[in-house]
Design a protein around this motif. Sequence first.
Motif, short mmCIF file in Angstrom:
data_model
loop_
_atom_site.label_atom_id
_atom_site.label_comp_id
_atom_site.label_asym_id
_atom_site.label_seq_id
_atom_site.Cartn_x
_atom_site.Cartn_y
_atom_site.Cartn_z
N GLY A 35 65.91 85.12 26.81
CA GLY A 35 66.15 84.13 27.93
C GLY A 35 66.93 84.40 29.17
N CYS A 50 62.27 82.26 29.84
CA CYS A 50 62.12 82.81 28.45
C CYS A 50 61.00 83.41 28.34
N TYR A 104 61.32 80.38 19.06
CA TYR A 104 60.88 80.26 20.35
C TYR A 104 59.87 79.46 20.35
N TRP A 108 62.99 76.29 24.43
CA TRP A 108 63.79 77.32 24.66
C TRP A 108 64.99 77.47 25.40
N TYR A 114 70.29 80.38 21.01
CA TYR A 114 70.61 81.54 21.18
C TYR A 114 71.99 82.45 20.47
#
Length: 127
Positions: A35, A50, A104, A108, A114
């Motif tokens: 992303g 992303c 995902y 996102w 992340y």
Amino acid sequence: EVQLQASGGGLVQAGGSLRVSCAASGSTFDDYAIGWFRRAPGKEREGVSCINSSDGSTYYADSVKGRFTISSDNAKNTVYLQMNSLKPEDTAVYYCAALPKRLYGSSWYHEFAYDYWGQGTLVTVSS
């Protein structure tokens, strides 16, 4: 451990174009989507786009749809963000980050999902 290296930022006039790159280590794309986020001066970091390099599927923030394009070169382990029709409000530090593929989807843009982050590259759009 995944390592991400963002590059390609710079100064561009409004209406211009710029491409930023995110080079990833090893077999990152096997396990992670990539992303792009940005943090503008005085604002919180926000999701920009992303990509899942396995199937090429992508997401975009509404603010960049039609102007930005995310892509990947799996052979080079690199994700690109092509930015066209740039506006002064696109000025920000742009970060790339790795999202576990199991997470995902339509959420996102949640940065807490992340696992790894690059160091950021500054994009300045002059009016």
